[in-house]
Design an enzyme around this catalytic site. Structure first.
Site, PDB file in Angstrom:
ATOM      1  N   ILE A  29       0.824  -1.211   0.000  1.00 15.56           N
ATOM      2  CA  ILE A  29       0.000   0.000   0.000  1.00 15.56           C
ATOM      3  C   ILE A  29       0.866   1.272   0.000  1.00 15.56           C
ATOM      4  O   ILE A  29       0.389   2.346  -0.372  1.00 15.56           O
ATOM      5  CB  ILE A  29      -0.953  -0.026   1.217  1.00 15.56           C
ATOM      6  N   ASN A  85      11.891  -8.442   6.893  1.00 22.12           N
ATOM      7  CA  ASN A  85      12.228  -7.730   8.118  1.00 22.12           C
ATOM      8  C   ASN A  85      11.803  -8.578   9.307  1.00 22.12           C
ATOM      9  O   ASN A  85      10.713  -9.143   9.316  1.00 22.12           O
ATOM     10  CB  ASN A  85      11.519  -6.375   8.156  1.00 22.12           C
ATOM     11  N   GLN A  92      10.089  -4.356  11.254  1.00 16.90           N
ATOM     12  CA  GLN A  92       8.903  -5.190  11.004  1.00 16.90           C
ATOM     13  C   GLN A  92       7.695  -4.555  11.690  1.00 16.90           C
ATOM     14  O   GLN A  92       7.703  -4.342  12.902  1.00 16.90           O
ATOM     15  CB  GLN A  92       9.106  -6.619  11.524  1.00 16.90           C
ATOM     16  N   SER A  93       6.661  -4.269  10.898  1.00 19.72           N
ATOM     17  CA  SER A  93       5.489  -3.570  11.440  1.00 19.72           C
ATOM     18  C   SER A  93       4.238  -4.445  11.469  1.00 19.72           C
ATOM     19  O   SER A  93       3.250  -4.074  12.101  1.00 19.72           O
ATOM     20  CB  SER A  93       5.214  -2.297  10.639  1.00 19.72           C
ATOM     21  N   HIS A  98       6.497 -11.991   6.197  1.00 22.14           N
ATOM     22  CA  HIS A  98       6.258 -11.561   4.823  1.00 22.14           C
ATOM     23  C   HIS A  98       7.560 -11.211   4.143  1.00 22.14           C
ATOM     24  O   HIS A  98       8.493 -10.722   4.776  1.00 22.14           O
ATOM     25  CB  HIS A  98       5.295 -10.366   4.775  1.00 22.14           C
ATOM     26  N   HIS A 100       9.194  -8.908   1.141  1.00 17.44           N
ATOM     27  CA  HIS A 100       9.010  -7.789   0.217  1.00 17.44           C
ATOM     28  C   HIS A 100       9.749  -8.102  -1.075  1.00 17.44           C
ATOM     29  O   HIS A 100      10.905  -8.531  -1.043  1.00 17.44           O
ATOM     30  CB  HIS A 100       9.623  -6.497   0.776  1.00 17.44           C
TER      31      HIS A 100
END
Ligand code: AMP
Length: 112
Positions: A29, A85, A92-93, A98, A100
């Site tokens: 996003i 991450n 990492q959020s 995941h 990228h």
């Protein structure tokens, strides 16, 4: 349920580029490159710290999907970066492992 599980379940809209029974890939996003795709396993492993031997095939499929998406997006030959991450220092959020896929521009090394 994690944000990414909701995306995988189509409960939150996203531009999904690939999905099967194991893996989902969608456009980030907040893209950091002309092509920026997030590749996740449907199974909500929180981070690399939570990976177990039984996950090996699933995690390996993330690379198979990444390779196919890179080809589909036309960056396989120009090059791309795959990033996972893990934890706060890496930024990492979302606590759902995941990968990228970033491509379409030249990238610096070392990363910031
Ligand atoms: P990370 O910082 O490695 O945890 O990456 C999380 C990524 O998820 C970031 O690049 C965000 O831009 C992306 N992201 C967060 N929410 C969404 C969303 N609703 N749809 C697509 N990507 C998202």
């Amino acid at each position: 349920m994690t944000l990414f599980e909701k995306i995988a379940n189509h409960e939150i809209p996203a531009t999904i580029l690939f999905e099967d029974d194991m893996i989902v890939a969608f456009r980030d996003i907040n893209p950091q490159a002309p092509q920026h795709v997030v590749i996740i396993p449907r199974r909500a492993i929180a981070s690399v710290n939570d990976v177990e031997s039984d996950d090996a095939a699933l995690l390996g499929m993330m690379f198979v999907v990444a390779k196919q998406i890179a080809s589909d997006l036309g960056v396989a030959e120009s090059g791309y970066r795959l990033i996972i991450n893990c934890g706060p220092d890496a930024g990492q959020s979302v606590a759902h492992i995941h990968m990228h896929l970033l491509g379409g521009r030249t990238m610096a090394w070392p990363p910031g």
